[in-house]
Scaffold this active site. Structure first.
Site, PDB file in Angstrom:
ATOM      1  NE  ARG A 167     -10.969  93.714 114.287  1.00 14.61           N
ATOM      2  CZ  ARG A 167     -10.677  93.097 113.143  1.00 14.61           C
ATOM      3  NH1 ARG A 167     -11.541  93.130 112.140  1.00 14.61           N
ATOM      4  NH2 ARG A 167      -9.538  92.453 112.993  1.00 14.61           N
ATOM      5  CG  ASP A 187     -20.547  85.356 111.654  1.00 10.24           C
ATOM      6  OD1 ASP A 187     -19.918  84.449 111.056  1.00 10.24           O
ATOM      7  OD2 ASP A 187     -20.135  86.514 111.710  1.00 10.24           O
ATOM      8  NE  ARG A 248     -18.583 100.060 103.576  1.00  4.40           N
ATOM      9  CZ  ARG A 248     -18.104 100.548 104.708  1.00  4.40           C
ATOM     10  NH1 ARG A 248     -18.941 100.835 105.710  1.00  4.40           N
ATOM     11  NH2 ARG A 248     -16.802 100.746 104.864  1.00  4.40           N
ATOM     12  CG  ASP A 271     -24.582 106.065 109.883  1.00  3.95           C
ATOM     13  OD1 ASP A 271     -24.903 107.272 109.931  1.00  3.95           O
ATOM     14  OD2 ASP A 271     -23.393 105.686 109.955  1.00  3.95           O
ATOM     15  CD  GLU A 276     -22.896 105.848 102.551  1.00  5.75           C
ATOM     16  OE1 GLU A 276     -23.495 105.370 103.517  1.00  5.75           O
ATOM     17  OE2 GLU A 276     -21.684 105.645 102.321  1.00  5.75           O
ATOM     18  CG  HIS A 295     -21.028 106.625 106.334  1.00  5.66           C
ATOM     19  ND1 HIS A 295     -20.881 105.922 105.166  1.00  5.66           N
ATOM     20  CD2 HIS A 295     -20.311 105.943 107.257  1.00  5.66           C
ATOM     21  CE1 HIS A 295     -20.099 104.874 105.360  1.00  5.66           C
ATOM     22  NE2 HIS A 295     -19.749 104.869 106.627  1.00  5.66           N
TER      23      HIS A 295
END
Length: 337
Positions: A167, A187, A248, A271, A276, A295
């Site tokens: 998305r 993809d 991720r 980010d 993390e 993040h």
């Protein structure tokens, strides 16, 4: 509609998020569609204070901080038939017991994709202007750049490689259309015709890495994508290339990436990281060619209302006997976030 006819719903999340997800006008709209106590927010399905409401709950409205939805949740809420998640991925939230029971699950992941794509677009545009390097140079020299220092600066014709038609990836490709970029896409679930409809040329992962000036990660964190950008694949990115990761941290071999960044060969906007957050002694905090954020690409602040709005719209669809617009199917979790 009398309250007796409304589906009975219960909030299950960290209550700190509730006012931003459902500001007063949206909460009023929610209460027109569901029978719920807005002062009750469940953090523990074994909490005796929550037992009466859970016992009659048909719908759980969940969010960040919700307890894991497993057999204990079904014991507490035996009439549960729908989970409306006012956040992104439900992969780690919904346990097998709920899928086996046939509980319908909806997620506001589409709404959360909007700010992530916007953040990514902003970073692409700034990187094309070489804003990060110019900022560092300006802080040191207090002088405007020379023509030689701006010779490779600009967004005209930049080649942007998007990994993952998620998305976020799809929204990013949509946002890139008005600009003078050349977009590539990798993809495994998309063919060339669909990629073209999205405004991108479909490439293998290796070819995308070779040909892109900027590589942006939007793939799910699944076993097949673990460290998909390993040392060998990172070496394919051209000298001076930029990696953006808002997906991720586990998608990238961070030891290999750190070596590339320490050498100065690559640049990165990160980010998300692995782990993390990064340990305090990580060199990535100090490198001038790394733009590290905590993040923040996903929904924050007033952006949370967009997620709450999706939940209210889903609940309204339920009340009208319509199918969920953002249903997550168990079978899809093998290839989505």
């Amino acid at each position: 509609m009398p309250s007796a006819q409304l589906p009975r719903a219960v909030f299950a999340m960290d209550p700190v998020h509730l006012p931003l997800l459902f500001p007063a006008p949206l909460l009023a709209r929610l209460r027109q569609t569901a029978d719920l106590d807005p002062t009750l927010v469940v953090r523990d399905f074994a909490d005796p204070a929550a037992a009466p409401a859970l016992a009659g709950a048909e719908v759980l409205i969940t969010g960040w901080g919700c307890p894991h939805l497993d057999a204990d949740a079904l014991t507490a809420a035996p009439g549960l038939r729908t989970v409306l998640h006012a956040a992104g991925s439900v992969r780690s939230l919904v346990g097998d017991a709920l899928w086996q029971r046939g509980v319908a699950v909806s997620s506001a992941v589409t709404g959360n994709a909007v700010p992530v794509a916007e953040y990514t677009l902003a970073m692409i545009l700034l990187a094309g202007k070489d804003a990060f390097a110019h900022r560092e140079r300006f802080r040191r020299t207090h002088a405007y750049p020379t023509p030689a220092e701006t010779a490779t600066t600009g967004n005209l014709g930049r080649r942007v490689g998007v990994i993952g038609a998620s998305r976020v990836g799809r929204r990013l490709l949509e946002l890139l259309r008005p600009y003078d970029f050349e977009a590539f896409l990798h993809d495994p679930y998309v063919d060339a015709a669909e990629a073209a409809e999205l405004g991108a040329q479909l490439l293998s992962l290796e070819d995308l890495l070779r040909h892109s000036d900027i590589v942006s990660l939007h793939a799910p964190d699944i076993p097949e994508t673990h460290h998909m950008l390993d040392r060998a694949r990172l070496a394919l990115v051209r000298d001076g290339g930029l990696l953006i990761n808002t997906s991720r941290g586990a998608l990238v071999d961070h030891a290999a990436l750190t070596d590339e960044l320490l050498s100065g060969r690559l640049n990165a906007v990160l980010d998300v990281t692995e782990p993390e957050p990064l340990p305090a002694d990580s060199p990535l905090y100090r490198l001038p060619n790394v733009f590290l954020t905590p993040h923040i690409a996903g929904s924050l602040g007033n952006e949370l209302e967009r997620l709450g709005r999706i939940v209210v719209e889903e609940l309204e669809r339920l009340a009208q006997g319509l199918p969920l617009a953002h249903e997550v199917r168990h079978a899809d979790l093998a290839r989505v976030a």
